[in-house]
Design a protein around this motif. Sequence first.
Motif, PDB file in Angstrom:
ATOM      1  N   ASN A 131       0.792  -1.230   0.000  1.00  0.00           N
ATOM      2  CA  ASN A 131       0.000   0.000   0.000  1.00  0.00           C
ATOM      3  C   ASN A 131       0.830   1.289   0.000  1.00  0.00           C
ATOM      4  O   ASN A 131       0.277   2.380  -0.111  1.00  0.00           O
ATOM      5  CB  ASN A 131      -0.969   0.033   1.199  1.00  0.00           C
ATOM      6  N   ASP A 132       2.167   1.166   0.102  1.00  0.00           N
ATOM      7  CA  ASP A 132       2.994   2.378   0.126  1.00  0.00           C
ATOM      8  C   ASP A 132       4.410   2.048  -0.323  1.00  0.00           C
ATOM      9  O   ASP A 132       5.351   1.997   0.471  1.00  0.00           O
ATOM     10  CB  ASP A 132       3.003   2.980   1.541  1.00  0.00           C
ATOM     11  N   LEU A 133       4.569   1.850  -1.628  1.00  0.00           N
ATOM     12  CA  LEU A 133       5.878   1.451  -2.163  1.00  0.00           C
ATOM     13  C   LEU A 133       6.971   2.506  -1.954  1.00  0.00           C
ATOM     14  O   LEU A 133       8.115   2.155  -1.644  1.00  0.00           O
ATOM     15  CB  LEU A 133       5.760   1.110  -3.650  1.00  0.00           C
ATOM     16  N   PRO A 134       6.679   3.802  -2.086  1.00  0.00           N
ATOM     17  CA  PRO A 134       7.735   4.792  -1.816  1.00  0.00           C
ATOM     18  C   PRO A 134       8.292   4.663  -0.396  1.00  0.00           C
ATOM     19  O   PRO A 134       9.503   4.784  -0.184  1.00  0.00           O
ATOM     20  CB  PRO A 134       7.007   6.131  -2.015  1.00  0.00           C
ATOM     21  N   ALA A 135       7.393   4.394   0.578  1.00  0.00           N
ATOM     22  CA  ALA A 135       7.855   4.200   1.961  1.00  0.00           C
ATOM     23  C   ALA A 135       8.706   2.936   2.061  1.00  0.00           C
ATOM     24  O   ALA A 135       9.718   2.908   2.770  1.00  0.00           O
ATOM     25  CB  ALA A 135       6.664   4.110   2.903  1.00  0.00           C
ATOM     26  N   SER A 136       8.302   1.874   1.349  1.00  0.00           N
ATOM     27  CA  SER A 136       9.078   0.629   1.362  1.00  0.00           C
ATOM     28  C   SER A 136      10.488   0.864   0.855  1.00  0.00           C
ATOM     29  O   SER A 136      11.464   0.371   1.423  1.00  0.00           O
ATOM     30  CB  SER A 136       8.378  -0.429   0.495  1.00  0.00           C
ATOM     31  N   ILE A 137      10.603   1.622  -0.242  1.00  0.00           N
ATOM     32  CA  ILE A 137      11.918   1.907  -0.817  1.00  0.00           C
ATOM     33  C   ILE A 137      12.769   2.719   0.161  1.00  0.00           C
ATOM     34  O   ILE A 137      13.957   2.436   0.366  1.00  0.00           O
ATOM     35  CB  ILE A 137      11.762   2.645  -2.165  1.00  0.00           C
ATOM     36  N   LYS A 138      12.162   3.700   0.788  1.00  0.00           N
ATOM     37  CA  LYS A 138      12.890   4.546   1.741  1.00  0.00           C
ATOM     38  C   LYS A 138      13.400   3.732   2.925  1.00  0.00           C
ATOM     39  O   LYS A 138      14.551   3.876   3.354  1.00  0.00           O
ATOM     40  CB  LYS A 138      11.960   5.667   2.231  1.00  0.00           C
TER      41      LYS A 138
END
Length: 595
Positions: free
Chosen positions: A38-45
């Motif tokens: 639900n939040d890929l940008p957060a996963s990458i960070k």
Amino acid sequence: MPQVSFNVLFNKLLETAPSITTQKVYSLLEEAYTRRVNDLPASIKLAEEALGISKELDDKACMGKSLSHLSLFHMIIGDFDLSINMAKEAIEIFEEIDDEKGIADAKYTIAGALYKTDDYNLGLAYLIDCLTTYNKLEDHHNKARVEKSMGTIYEFFGDVESAIKAYKSAIESGKEANDLNLQSNAFNPLSGIYLNKGKIADAMDLIEQSIRFKKEKNDVRGLAFALYGRGKVFTITKEFEKAEADFLEAEKIHLEMGEKLGLAMCYHKRGALYIKMDRLQEAEEILVKALEYSNKHRIVLIKFKANLLLHEIAKKQGDFELALKYLQQYINEKESVINDRTAKVIESYDVINKMHRLEQDARIQKEKADLIEKKKLELDSFFYRISHDLKGPITSLMSLNYVAKLEVKDETAIRFIDDYEKQANRLNTILDGLLRLTKMSFNEDSKQEIDFEKIIYDCIASYKFLANYEKVEFKIDVDQSIKFEAEWALINTIFQNLIENGIKYARIEDNEPFIALTVKQQGDEIIIDSTDNGIGMDQETVDKIFTMFFRVNRKIEGTGLGLHILKRATERLNGNVQVNSKIGEGTTFRITLPK
């Protein structure tokens, strides 16, 4: 209570600090993996933070896992080149520390990047490697992911039964892992298969169940794929407004999540929907968008599907030239991915257990083929050297023969010199044939546009010296609209040998001999037919005529090289030659060349 010195406490803190920091890396990666839905940008960070800590610690295991997670997240959003590079870097680390599962995880990511773009065959190979490891480790979670991906590839190749088995196996593995998301991931494509089989109610039940699971687990990215699946069902049931709403909602989620494949799929299906709704202008716009987007991100699956629908729209609009263009692009894109070799490999789900043996057999066969090709090139090289070396002395002998005929006046001697000249000329002809034959293996002539009619008339004119020439009628029919590029020398060689054989083997006594040459285009092929009413051949002879040095009739002058050279030239052009002949009636050669 005993006193503990500061140094002792400090040393104990140093001993425990790395494990605490390592635990932080694992916590960050666990959170990153959970939030991927639900939040890929957060996963990458989070994964980047974990990688930074891992590098500070110089902890190989943590670096490998961080890179593996990052490669997965970048694969999901379509940064395929970056994803593959990170995964390969992770594999190097995992191999160094002998982490079998880590290697499999990184290979799974590479497989995803490959099959989501344009390399299904290599993607499948990576998936099979992963599955072997996950089966060994009884890792049901990752086994479910791999089986679902393999189902996608099977489905793409048209092997629906194997796809169904793979999806059902993925569902069972998801149940073993007690993971609703993994189960519902396989529900989506399985629903699509049921829909294609006409099981509309089953398809709707399955996709609705997937939507419920996705909402329950807050899998936003997975929900977009489920909504897309339901949109397909609504399209079939002609609930077009509901279908459009689902596709648009799915597109919105994919845009927010950075999911490139899912977005391209939605564009394509919305285009198909608008065609059914007779909103052709909107359909064309969204499909052109799908095509441009797929070209940009190498999503071959959608590229050729979009071309097919654009072909359909152009036909409906009466623009047949544009329709043909899109149809050709569709064929080219599809053929570039699905080839006979791969389609034959994907026969059933049992291929997983047989793949390594098949690959080993393929390697052995390739080694044999390479060895044969090497020997063939060596033989060609030998012929070329010998023919080239003999050419000089033969030319000298022919020149001496010419001088002798000028000087010698004795009739008996002249008769011997004539016999000598005939044999020297025959030897020279054989050498010329061998040189032409071997040059095919070593020369790479540039392609040029072929003027078939000019080549035919030039070849006919070059055989005026043959005994039967004046008595043979030539019938020429060439389609002037043909546009064809090839190596001129190879095309010329084909017609030279067709015409020479037709003249030599003509029936002169009780016949009005002719050679009919036609050149036409059928679909994507050039068809060359050469028909004569000459002496003809039986089937046993036809089976041998392309053998080097085989001669049909020893009474007729020849080297037995002409038809062998013709066949080699045809094969060099990736074509084939067929022969039909009857004794006393004549012979037809048909040469088919791909455009």
